[in-house]
Design an enzyme around this catalytic site. Sequence first.
Site: not given
Length: 421
Positions: A300, A343, A347
């Site tokens: 994302h 996450h 990340d």
Amino acid sequence: MSSRKSVTKWTCEDVGVWLQNNGFQEYKDLFCVSHKIDGPALLYITEEDLKNPPLNLTVLGDVKRLTIGITVLRNQTQGYLKHSLGAQAHGNQGLYDVVERSPSAKSSRHRRTSRVSQNCNGHHSPRRKQLHMDVVRPPVQPTFEPEIHKTVISYIYVTIVLFLTAFVMVEVHDRVPDSDKYPPLPDIILDNLPYMPWAFMASELCGVILAIILLAVIIFHKHKFIVLRRLFAILGTVFLLRCVTMFMTSLSVPDHRLGCAGKMYGDWNIKLWRALEIFSGFGMTLTGVRTCGDYMFSGHTIVITTLNHFITEYTPRNFHLLHTLSWILNIFGTFFVLAAHEHYSIDVIIAFYITSRLFLYYHTLANTRAVRHSDDRTKVWFPMFAYFESNIDGVVPNEFCWPFPVPGSLEDFLPSYDKDD
């Protein structure tokens, strides 16, 4: 003023006549009365002189057109410039080299502009006043061919990579570590940030808004196929790296409340159908897709950051409100990924860093023709880049146009302006 009279012999009155004949009568008093600019002085005026005190011209279109007109006059006075500048000329090319090296000529070639007064086929509105350039043409501007076949290849590339990524997501779901045996790793941000179950959808909503904005930019961008080709190439490369790292290393679930656990999908047919489901839903919870175990840097964040960078790169620099909105959506989108505990912090940081660096490296290399064409290492380390950018000659200008034919009767209602990038 005689048409055969040399510019080097022009008086202030002659300069005034030249300004009036070329549509700059409003600057006649400024040039001829206030600053007593005659022919020789006019030849040495640069674009920076026009924009800065004491002239202080504020209309960018007039600055550009005056710069072009003065460049034409320089080309018409070869002997004078060769003598006064001491140029070592070779035939008629000597003066042209002087003009090419001048700051105004370089600025005219490399400054990026936004034009909305033309159609995508390159035809300008007849309302635009043109300079009289029937003697010598100014330096030829670089052309940017769309090369649609390369854009199609880049689309195929990113499609294959995204499907491969979806399939790897199915594979890593089989190998999600047992949360009882492998608890969440210590994370200074997640440990102090309250869990917000709605935040992941909010992150995706930020991405959707950015995607709509970029889609509008691409539709009206004159060089849309080049922009699309670069978008597909960068997205495909970053997701390919994510695909490899995600397959190699499986991290523990960041939060027990995510309800993520290992799941065996069985044979290859089931895995392929699951991969197709993830691929067709863009891996988004907004489309009903829920993935698990893909924790090796945030997909994302990759998408949101890429969209933001393309919006800010391929719109004029003075679109401050749009750029501010784009960065706000980027920042909040990545924050919501963390707020949803989907996450680890590392990340998101790595995803933002890798995506932004690849974008900057790609465009720096693409905009530097000397490095791109003289260094064979680009063909070895970046073969796809070398192929896609082989015919791009310089910085792609932000020129906007109407993507559909416009009847002549409606041209007067279309916006027509030049803006500095």
